[in-house]
Design a protein around this motif. Structure first.
Motif, PDB file in Angstrom:
ATOM      1  N   LEU A 196      61.545-113.482 -20.306  1.00 52.03           N
ATOM      2  CA  LEU A 196      60.859-113.650 -18.934  1.00 52.03           C
ATOM      3  C   LEU A 196      61.266-114.597 -17.848  1.00 52.03           C
ATOM      4  O   LEU A 196      61.209-114.420 -16.643  1.00 52.03           O
ATOM      5  CB  LEU A 196      59.415-114.099 -19.319  1.00 52.03           C
ATOM      6  CG  LEU A 196      58.558-113.502 -20.261  1.00 52.03           C
ATOM      7  CD1 LEU A 196      57.052-113.864 -20.563  1.00 52.03           C
ATOM      8  CD2 LEU A 196      58.135-111.973 -19.762  1.00 52.03           C
ATOM      9  N   LYS A 197      61.988-115.509 -18.399  1.00 56.84           N
ATOM     10  CA  LYS A 197      62.768-116.580 -17.624  1.00 56.84           C
ATOM     11  C   LYS A 197      63.935-115.736 -16.861  1.00 56.84           C
ATOM     12  O   LYS A 197      64.148-116.101 -15.404  1.00 56.84           O
ATOM     13  CB  LYS A 197      63.141-117.793 -18.309  1.00 56.84           C
ATOM     14  CG  LYS A 197      62.062-118.807 -18.572  1.00 56.84           C
ATOM     15  CD  LYS A 197      62.657-120.157 -19.292  1.00 56.84           C
ATOM     16  CE  LYS A 197      61.697-121.096 -19.288  1.00 56.84           C
ATOM     17  NZ  LYS A 197      62.065-122.433 -19.754  1.00 56.84           N
ATOM     18  N   MET A 198      64.397-114.978 -17.606  1.00 54.83           N
ATOM     19  CA  MET A 198      65.614-114.269 -17.107  1.00 54.83           C
ATOM     20  C   MET A 198      65.386-113.236 -15.899  1.00 54.83           C
ATOM     21  O   MET A 198      65.847-113.202 -14.965  1.00 54.83           O
ATOM     22  CB  MET A 198      66.426-113.632 -17.997  1.00 54.83           C
ATOM     23  CG  MET A 198      67.672-112.719 -17.873  1.00 54.83           C
ATOM     24  SD  MET A 198      68.790-112.660 -19.186  1.00 54.83           S
ATOM     25  CE  MET A 198      68.071-111.173 -19.703  1.00 54.83           C
ATOM     26  N   LYS A 204      72.894-115.856 -16.420  1.00 57.71           N
ATOM     27  CA  LYS A 204      74.299-115.769 -17.300  1.00 57.71           C
ATOM     28  C   LYS A 204      74.036-116.640 -18.665  1.00 57.71           C
ATOM     29  O   LYS A 204      74.062-115.940 -19.771  1.00 57.71           O
ATOM     30  CB  LYS A 204      75.490-116.180 -16.530  1.00 57.71           C
ATOM     31  CG  LYS A 204      76.638-116.014 -17.317  1.00 57.71           C
ATOM     32  CD  LYS A 204      77.694-115.977 -16.266  1.00 57.71           C
ATOM     33  CE  LYS A 204      78.132-117.580 -16.335  1.00 57.71           C
ATOM     34  NZ  LYS A 204      79.407-117.868 -15.748  1.00 57.71           N
ATOM     35  N   GLU A 205      73.402-117.651 -18.426  1.00 55.34           N
ATOM     36  CA  GLU A 205      73.253-118.701 -19.331  1.00 55.34           C
ATOM     37  C   GLU A 205      72.063-118.285 -20.401  1.00 55.34           C
ATOM     38  O   GLU A 205      72.141-118.240 -21.767  1.00 55.34           O
ATOM     39  CB  GLU A 205      73.056-120.108 -18.914  1.00 55.34           C
ATOM     40  CG  GLU A 205      74.148-120.810 -18.323  1.00 55.34           C
ATOM     41  CD  GLU A 205      75.385-120.612 -19.116  1.00 55.34           C
ATOM     42  OE1 GLU A 205      75.595-121.164 -20.255  1.00 55.34           O
ATOM     43  OE2 GLU A 205      76.477-120.100 -18.544  1.00 55.34           O
ATOM     44  N   TYR A 206      71.047-117.670 -19.664  1.00 59.65           N
ATOM     45  CA  TYR A 206      69.982-116.968 -20.622  1.00 59.65           C
ATOM     46  C   TYR A 206      70.365-115.809 -21.493  1.00 59.65           C
ATOM     47  O   TYR A 206      69.989-115.624 -22.468  1.00 59.65           O
ATOM     48  CB  TYR A 206      68.714-116.545 -19.777  1.00 59.65           C
ATOM     49  CG  TYR A 206      68.071-117.695 -18.926  1.00 59.65           C
ATOM     50  CD1 TYR A 206      67.844-118.813 -19.544  1.00 59.65           C
ATOM     51  CD2 TYR A 206      67.683-117.573 -17.708  1.00 59.65           C
ATOM     52  CE1 TYR A 206      66.982-119.771 -19.046  1.00 59.65           C
ATOM     53  CE2 TYR A 206      66.827-118.549 -17.198  1.00 59.65           C
ATOM     54  CZ  TYR A 206      66.499-119.738 -17.774  1.00 59.65           C
ATOM     55  OH  TYR A 206      65.804-120.844 -17.308  1.00 59.65           O
ATOM     56  N   LYS A 223      68.679-125.361 -10.534  1.00 59.30           N
ATOM     57  CA  LYS A 223      67.574-124.552 -10.509  1.00 59.30           C
ATOM     58  C   LYS A 223      67.601-123.672  -9.113  1.00 59.30           C
ATOM     59  O   LYS A 223      67.047-122.791  -9.279  1.00 59.30           O
ATOM     60  CB  LYS A 223      66.540-125.599 -10.228  1.00 59.30           C
ATOM     61  CG  LYS A 223      66.635-126.451  -8.872  1.00 59.30           C
ATOM     62  CD  LYS A 223      65.549-127.674  -8.962  1.00 59.30           C
ATOM     63  CE  LYS A 223      65.698-128.564  -7.744  1.00 59.30           C
ATOM     64  NZ  LYS A 223      64.622-129.552  -7.551  1.00 59.30           N
ATOM     65  N   ASN A 224      68.808-123.961  -8.384  1.00 64.05           N
ATOM     66  CA  ASN A 224      68.709-123.067  -7.041  1.00 64.05           C
ATOM     67  C   ASN A 224      69.854-121.941  -7.294  1.00 64.05           C
ATOM     68  O   ASN A 224      69.998-121.177  -6.383  1.00 64.05           O
ATOM     69  CB  ASN A 224      68.973-123.852  -5.926  1.00 64.05           C
ATOM     70  CG  ASN A 224      67.721-124.633  -5.665  1.00 64.05           C
ATOM     71  OD1 ASN A 224      66.673-124.373  -5.625  1.00 64.05           O
ATOM     72  ND2 ASN A 224      68.042-126.202  -5.232  1.00 64.05           N
ATOM     73  N   ASP A 225      70.466-122.045  -8.567  1.00 66.57           N
ATOM     74  CA  ASP A 225      71.437-121.008  -8.988  1.00 66.57           C
ATOM     75  C   ASP A 225      71.062-119.870  -9.765  1.00 66.57           C
ATOM     76  O   ASP A 225      71.288-119.997 -11.098  1.00 66.57           O
ATOM     77  CB  ASP A 225      72.715-121.888  -9.230  1.00 66.57           C
ATOM     78  CG  ASP A 225      73.810-121.129  -9.264  1.00 66.57           C
ATOM     79  OD1 ASP A 225      73.914-119.551  -9.197  1.00 66.57           O
ATOM     80  OD2 ASP A 225      74.926-121.402  -9.639  1.00 66.57           O
ATOM     81  N   ALA A 226      70.352-118.983  -9.346  1.00 60.59           N
ATOM     82  CA  ALA A 226      69.731-118.122 -10.196  1.00 60.59           C
ATOM     83  C   ALA A 226      70.660-116.995 -10.970  1.00 60.59           C
ATOM     84  O   ALA A 226      70.467-116.786 -12.278  1.00 60.59           O
ATOM     85  CB  ALA A 226      68.739-116.988  -9.468  1.00 60.59           C
TER      86      ALA A 226
END
Length: 513
Positions: free
Chosen positions: A50-52, A33-35, A25-28
């Motif tokens: 939107l999350k990305m 990259k996964e999104y 959660k703290n590694d944007a």
């Protein structure tokens, strides 16, 4: 591991992303990259775009994500979030206005786009208020901008309530604006002046006349909107999910787009197709429908782009889209490109898919290339049922040789239903008197699974009844005794047996003297 084995396993992806959001959660950067990986497979899941976007803090980077997202996914909610972001982070009115115009160009004719139009009008109204020179009306430039927007939206069949709302807005703007502000061009001004020839015009007459210029378009849009409401109200799911759509929804989308095509409004038709593809991405029929529509409009490059998009979806894992794409390219003279698509289909099916082999060999014949060279080069790949059937269909051997080829394949592939049904079709055409004999041959030492055996015996039963009542009853009895039936076969068999008994009794009855 599940995702690696099957990148289209949606449930595995969601489980993975849920865990990732907790653990990282703290590694944007990692999350983004996964999104991206997920959205390459499922680009219609607008929530993950939107999350990305939240993984970025730089405005240009966020805008870049939204720009890519709105090209990949037709979503009102996605455009709404993009517009709100721009309004919160950009002060340049022209940039904001351009974003609204891009949204209208993408989704503005859709029935569900009312929320975007309302945001757009609210933005222009607030801009007009902030730049007004007095308290009674807006300045000329902003008045014309508002009138242009209102006249435009009143030509689109968006939700009826929204159309009514904008019609009242139009009356209000014209009512409180000086008459010279209400002409969008010199032609309108000249027409108005010629009508009144310098006479004073009462305010209510001015409103009635100028608003009246939009009345016909508004009434036409409103009528169409009411008719479209029927289709919209029938839809149970208006968003993408990899699970199958209900048949009712598929029927609604089909009839909806047929209805829309009859209106001959190209922009609205294309926007509806884009919306359908976002919901029904897993259904190739809608890609092909869209392509056929574009071909009718002679928009060949646009149709080609839809094929390319389809190949990038789950359809790219199946041969049919490549076969269709190949035929399309061949039709428009791109023979080498067509061959690339055919070969892709051959490779992905390991040269074992009957339709693909036949399509490619027909392509070779059309362009006077050697079919035999192709067959010889890949003969090691044809040691399967697809190869047997393909060889039979391609080489056009005498009937006796073809039958021998079928029989060899049937004995070699004891578990294969397809080749048995193909053999039955072959005998039905070449020598129908031997059909029952062909069925018996196919069943010798067979290893068909339960479902395939049931299918084959049902076909046998239908043919047997046409030939011999006793034979039909015998095969029906096998079905009842060996397969889980729903009782219908037993009922049918009892009815037929009863009719046979009555027929036999009538034959035994002595003739009247």
């Amino acid at each position: 591991v599940q995702i690696k084995n099957n990148p289209y396993d949606f449930d595995a992806w969601i489980q993975y992303l849920n865990n990732m959001e907790i653990q990282h959660k703290n590694d944007a950067k990692f999350c983004k990259k996964e999104y991206e990986k997920f959205l390459r497979v499922f680009p219609q899941c607008y929530g993950y775009w939107l999350k990305m976007a939240t993984c970025e803090t730089d405005r240009d980077a966020v805008v870049s994500i939204f720009e890519k997202a709105t090209k990949k996914c037709t979503s009102i909610e996605l455009w709404r979030e993009y517009i709100l972001y721009i309004q919160d982070n950009v002060v340049d009115v022209d940039v904001i206005r351009k974003t609204f115009e891009n949204a209208i160009e993408s989704i503005g004719t859709l029935y569900t786009s009312s929320v975007i139009w309302k945001l757009y009008y609210q933005f222009e109204e607030n801009t007009a208020k902030s730049e007004a020179n007095n308290d009674t009306h807006y300045n000329e430039e902003n008045t014309k901008i508002l009138l242009k927007l209102l006249r435009k939206v009143l030509t689109y069949s968006i939700h009826p309530d929204a159309l009514d709302h904008f019609w009242r807005n139009l009356e209000d703007v014209v009512q409180k604006s000086p008459i010279e502000f209400c002409f969008l061009n010199d032609e309108e001004k000249q027409m108005f002046n010629e009508t009144h020839k310098g006479n004073d015009v009462l305010p209510e007459d001015k409103v009635k006349e100028i608003v009246g210029w939009s009345k016909t378009a508004y009434e036409r849009a409103l009528d169409l909107s009411h008719r479209i409401t029927h289709f919209e109200s029938e839809l149970m799911r208006d968003f993408y999910h990899p699970r199958d759509l209900h048949q009712k929804d598929l029927h609604t989308w089909r009839t909806y787009v047929v209805f829309r095509e009859k209106t001959q409004d190209d922009l609205a038709i294309r926007q509806l197709y884009e919306r359908i593809l976002s919901v029904c991405e897993n259904y190739m029929e809608f890609y092909l429908r869209y392509i056929r529509y574009l071909e009718k409009q002679n928009l060949i490059e646009e149709a080609r782009e839809i094929y390319k998009r389809a190949v990038d979806t789950v359809h790219g894992t199946r041969p049919y889209i490549y076969l269709s794409f190949g035929l399309f390219e061949e039709k428009y003279g791109k023979v080498e490109d067509a061959e690339v698509h055919y070969k892709k289909a051959l490779e992905m099916t390991n040269y074992a898919h009957i339709e693909t082999i036949i399509t490619y060999t027909n392509f070779l014949k059309r362009h006077e290339r050697s079919v035999q060279e192709f067959m010889d080069a890949h003969k090691h790949s044809f040691k399967n049922q697809g190869g047997y059937l393909a060889t039979f269909l391609i080489n056009q051997k005498p009937v006796e040789e073809r039958e021998a080829l079928f029989k060899t394949a049937i004995k070699e592939y004891l578990e294969d239903l397809t080749i048995r049904l193909a053999y039955i079709d072959f005998v039905n055409v070449s020598e129908p008197s031997k059909l029952l004999e062909a069925f018996e041959f196919c069943l010798e030492d067979h290893k068909l699974n339960t479902n395939d055996a049931r299918i084959f015996y049902r076909r046998y039963r239908d043919v047997a009844f046409q030939t011999s009542l006793d034979k039909g009853l015998k095969i029906s009895q096998i079905l009842v005794e060996n397969f889980v039936e729903d009782g219908i076969v037993k009922q049918q068999m009892d009815v037929v047996a009863s009719r046979k008994r009555r027929a036999d009794q009538s034959l035994d009855r002595p003739e009247p003297s």
